[in-house]
Design a protein around this motif. Structure first.
Motif, PDB file in Angstrom:
ATOM      1  N   LEU A 174       0.826  -1.193   0.000  1.00  0.00           N
ATOM      2  CA  LEU A 174       0.000   0.000   0.000  1.00  0.00           C
ATOM      3  C   LEU A 174       0.858   1.239   0.000  1.00  0.00           C
ATOM      4  CD1 LEU A 174      -1.031   1.195   3.406  1.00  0.00           C
ATOM      5  CD2 LEU A 174      -0.190  -1.146   3.271  1.00  0.00           C
ATOM      6  N   HIS A 175       0.220   2.337  -0.351  1.00  0.00           N
ATOM      7  CA  HIS A 175       0.875   3.617  -0.136  1.00  0.00           C
ATOM      8  C   HIS A 175      -0.093   4.527   0.585  1.00  0.00           C
ATOM      9  CE1 HIS A 175      -0.956   6.196  -3.276  1.00  0.00           C
ATOM     10  NE2 HIS A 175      -0.820   5.182  -4.106  1.00  0.00           N
ATOM     11  N   ALA A 176       0.486   5.393   1.386  1.00  0.00           N
ATOM     12  CA  ALA A 176      -0.284   6.380   2.141  1.00  0.00           C
ATOM     13  C   ALA A 176       0.210   7.757   1.744  1.00  0.00           C
ATOM     14  CB  ALA A 176      -0.089   6.166   3.642  1.00  0.00           C
ATOM     15  N   THR A 177      -0.722   8.692   1.613  1.00  0.00           N
ATOM     16  CA  THR A 177      -0.358  10.074   1.331  1.00  0.00           C
ATOM     17  C   THR A 177      -1.041  10.976   2.351  1.00  0.00           C
ATOM     18  OG1 THR A 177      -2.164  10.313  -0.254  1.00  0.00           O
ATOM     19  CG2 THR A 177      -0.009   9.684  -1.135  1.00  0.00           C
ATOM     20  N   PHE A 178      -0.388  12.073   2.650  1.00  0.00           N
ATOM     21  CA  PHE A 178      -0.974  13.077   3.540  1.00  0.00           C
ATOM     22  C   PHE A 178      -0.217  14.384   3.385  1.00  0.00           C
ATOM     23  CE2 PHE A 178       1.698  10.059   5.820  1.00  0.00           C
ATOM     24  CZ  PHE A 178       2.683  10.863   6.371  1.00  0.00           C
ATOM     25  N   THR A 179      -0.838  15.454   3.843  1.00  0.00           N
ATOM     26  CA  THR A 179      -0.289  16.796   3.697  1.00  0.00           C
ATOM     27  C   THR A 179      -0.113  17.426   5.065  1.00  0.00           C
ATOM     28  OG1 THR A 179      -1.613  17.006   1.676  1.00  0.00           O
ATOM     29  CG2 THR A 179      -0.658  19.038   2.578  1.00  0.00           C
ATOM     30  N   ALA A 180       1.091  17.872   5.345  1.00  0.00           N
ATOM     31  CA  ALA A 180       1.356  18.549   6.618  1.00  0.00           C
ATOM     32  C   ALA A 180       0.657  19.908   6.642  1.00  0.00           C
ATOM     33  CB  ALA A 180       2.860  18.739   6.809  1.00  0.00           C
ATOM     34  N   ARG A 181       0.156  20.266   7.802  1.00  0.00           N
ATOM     35  CA  ARG A 181      -0.399  21.609   7.974  1.00  0.00           C
ATOM     36  C   ARG A 181       0.725  22.627   7.777  1.00  0.00           C
ATOM     37  NH1 ARG A 181      -5.456  21.622  10.241  1.00  0.00           N
ATOM     38  NH2 ARG A 181      -6.091  19.652  11.181  1.00  0.00           N
ATOM     39  N   GLU A 182       0.349  23.834   7.469  1.00  0.00           N
ATOM     40  CA  GLU A 182       1.333  24.886   7.251  1.00  0.00           C
ATOM     41  C   GLU A 182       2.287  24.987   8.444  1.00  0.00           C
ATOM     42  OE1 GLU A 182       1.490  29.662   6.390  1.00  0.00           O
ATOM     43  OE2 GLU A 182      -0.304  28.552   5.808  1.00  0.00           O
ATOM     44  N   GLY A 183       3.575  24.958   8.157  1.00  0.00           N
ATOM     45  CA  GLY A 183       4.598  25.074   9.182  1.00  0.00           C
ATOM     46  C   GLY A 183       4.921  23.790   9.926  1.00  0.00           C
ATOM     47  N   GLU A 184       4.280  22.673   9.578  1.00  0.00           N
ATOM     48  CA  GLU A 184       4.464  21.424  10.312  1.00  0.00           C
ATOM     49  C   GLU A 184       5.231  20.354   9.530  1.00  0.00           C
ATOM     50  OE1 GLU A 184       4.018  21.301  13.334  1.00  0.00           O
ATOM     51  OE2 GLU A 184       2.286  22.471  13.925  1.00  0.00           O
ATOM     52  N   ALA A 185       5.718  20.665   8.339  1.00  0.00           N
ATOM     53  CA  ALA A 185       6.375  19.642   7.502  1.00  0.00           C
ATOM     54  C   ALA A 185       7.600  19.046   8.184  1.00  0.00           C
ATOM     55  CB  ALA A 185       6.743  20.213   6.141  1.00  0.00           C
ATOM     56  N   ASP A 186       8.409  19.857   8.819  1.00  0.00           N
ATOM     57  CA  ASP A 186       9.606  19.325   9.494  1.00  0.00           C
ATOM     58  C   ASP A 186       9.217  18.408  10.647  1.00  0.00           C
ATOM     59  OD1 ASP A 186      11.259  20.679   7.755  1.00  0.00           O
ATOM     60  OD2 ASP A 186      11.694  22.319   9.146  1.00  0.00           O
ATOM     61  N   ARG A 187       8.208  18.798  11.381  1.00  0.00           N
ATOM     62  CA  ARG A 187       7.743  17.969  12.501  1.00  0.00           C
ATOM     63  C   ARG A 187       7.189  16.633  11.999  1.00  0.00           C
ATOM     64  NH1 ARG A 187       3.674  20.580  16.792  1.00  0.00           N
ATOM     65  NH2 ARG A 187       3.475  18.697  18.008  1.00  0.00           N
ATOM     66  N   VAL A 188       6.405  16.680  10.935  1.00  0.00           N
ATOM     67  CA  VAL A 188       5.857  15.457  10.350  1.00  0.00           C
ATOM     68  C   VAL A 188       6.994  14.567   9.843  1.00  0.00           C
ATOM     69  CG1 VAL A 188       4.468  14.511   8.461  1.00  0.00           C
ATOM     70  CG2 VAL A 188       3.610  16.452   9.801  1.00  0.00           C
ATOM     71  N   ALA A 189       7.997  15.163   9.203  1.00  0.00           N
ATOM     72  CA  ALA A 189       9.127  14.384   8.696  1.00  0.00           C
ATOM     73  C   ALA A 189       9.849  13.665   9.835  1.00  0.00           C
ATOM     74  CB  ALA A 189      10.093  15.289   7.933  1.00  0.00           C
ATOM     75  N   ARG A 190      10.067  14.351  10.938  1.00  0.00           N
ATOM     76  CA  ARG A 190      10.722  13.696  12.093  1.00  0.00           C
ATOM     77  C   ARG A 190       9.858  12.569  12.640  1.00  0.00           C
ATOM     78  NH1 ARG A 190      12.025  18.941  13.224  1.00  0.00           N
ATOM     79  NH2 ARG A 190      10.367  19.162  14.762  1.00  0.00           N
ATOM     80  N   LEU A 191       8.555  12.834  12.771  1.00  0.00           N
ATOM     81  CA  LEU A 191       7.628  11.830  13.312  1.00  0.00           C
ATOM     82  C   LEU A 191       7.596  10.586  12.433  1.00  0.00           C
ATOM     83  CD1 LEU A 191       5.410  11.189  15.458  1.00  0.00           C
ATOM     84  CD2 LEU A 191       3.777  12.229  13.871  1.00  0.00           C
ATOM     85  N   ILE A 192       7.468  10.769  11.133  1.00  0.00           N
ATOM     86  CA  ILE A 192       7.397   9.612  10.229  1.00  0.00           C
ATOM     87  C   ILE A 192       8.738   8.888  10.179  1.00  0.00           C
ATOM     88  CG2 ILE A 192       7.891  10.853   8.064  1.00  0.00           C
ATOM     89  CD1 ILE A 192       5.319   8.079   8.365  1.00  0.00           C
ATOM     90  N   GLY A 193       9.834   9.626  10.293  1.00  0.00           N
ATOM     91  CA  GLY A 193      11.153   8.983  10.321  1.00  0.00           C
ATOM     92  C   GLY A 193      11.328   8.084  11.535  1.00  0.00           C
ATOM     93  N   GLU A 194      10.895   8.574  12.691  1.00  0.00           N
ATOM     94  CA  GLU A 194      10.973   7.772  13.924  1.00  0.00           C
ATOM     95  C   GLU A 194      10.067   6.547  13.830  1.00  0.00           C
ATOM     96  OE1 GLU A 194       9.880  10.609  16.908  1.00  0.00           O
ATOM     97  OE2 GLU A 194      11.767  11.717  16.721  1.00  0.00           O
ATOM     98  N   TYR A 195       8.868   6.746  13.281  1.00  0.00           N
ATOM     99  CA  TYR A 195       7.929   5.634  13.145  1.00  0.00           C
ATOM    100  C   TYR A 195       8.457   4.596  12.156  1.00  0.00           C
ATOM    101  CZ  TYR A 195       3.501   3.184  12.516  1.00  0.00           C
ATOM    102  OH  TYR A 195       2.512   2.231  12.453  1.00  0.00           O
ATOM    103  N   ALA A 196       9.066   5.054  11.070  1.00  0.00           N
ATOM    104  CA  ALA A 196       9.618   4.136  10.071  1.00  0.00           C
ATOM    105  C   ALA A 196      10.642   3.208  10.708  1.00  0.00           C
ATOM    106  CB  ALA A 196      10.248   4.927   8.925  1.00  0.00           C
ATOM    107  N   ASP A 197      11.482   3.749  11.579  1.00  0.00           N
ATOM    108  CA  ASP A 197      12.475   2.914  12.259  1.00  0.00           C
ATOM    109  C   ASP A 197      11.812   1.797  13.061  1.00  0.00           C
ATOM    110  OD1 ASP A 197      14.570   4.411  11.222  1.00  0.00           O
ATOM    111  OD2 ASP A 197      14.792   5.643  13.025  1.00  0.00           O
ATOM    112  N   LEU A 198      10.697   2.102  13.705  1.00  0.00           N
ATOM    113  CA  LEU A 198       9.975   1.087  14.494  1.00  0.00           C
ATOM    114  C   LEU A 198       9.316   0.045  13.592  1.00  0.00           C
ATOM    115  CD1 LEU A 198       8.235   3.391  17.137  1.00  0.00           C
ATOM    116  CD2 LEU A 198      10.239   1.925  17.477  1.00  0.00           C
ATOM    117  N   VAL A 199       8.656   0.510  12.542  1.00  0.00           N
ATOM    118  CA  VAL A 199       7.941  -0.417  11.650  1.00  0.00           C
ATOM    119  C   VAL A 199       8.904  -1.374  10.970  1.00  0.00           C
ATOM    120  CG1 VAL A 199       6.492  -0.587   9.586  1.00  0.00           C
ATOM    121  CG2 VAL A 199       6.017   1.174  11.298  1.00  0.00           C
TER     122      VAL A 199
END
Length: 99
Positions: free
Chosen positions: A7-32
């Motif tokens: 599967l693929h998932a797509t989503f859009t960070a709220r304005e000003g939140e792209a860096d935070r989302v990138a860190r969050l998904i990076g940390e989650y990717a390590d766990l998955v």
């Protein structure tokens, strides 16, 4: 059948939140990637729209995918993510491998 779940998932960070989302998904990717049934988990930002994210996932089979979905760390991740993105949740598209 014992087909992989892709599967693929797509989503859009709220304005000003792209860096935070990138860190969050990076940390989650390590766990998955440590899950025994995970084959692939890659996350990217669109080159010309860094607020847009694309995640490509593959699991060995339906049971491995269900184990991933049921894991508490996934719910914790989604609870954090939904506060940082425009959509109400990640938009999921399930795929079938061409063989």
């Amino acid at each position: 059948m014992n087909e992989p779940i892709v599967l693929h998932a797509t989503f859009t960070a709220r304005e000003g939140e792209a860096d935070r989302v990138a860190r969050l998904i990076g940390e989650y990717a390590d766990l998955v990637r440590q899950e025994p049934g995970n084959v692939l988990f890659d996350a990217s930002q669109l080159a010309d729209a860094p607020e847009r994210f694309f995640v490509y996932e593959m699991y060995r089979n339906e049971a491995a995918f269900q184990e991933h979905i049921d894991h508490p760390k996934g719910q914790a991740f989604n609870d954090k993510l939904t506060k940082l993105i425009v959509e109400p949740a990640s938009e999921l598209t399930f795929l079938k491998l061409v063989r």
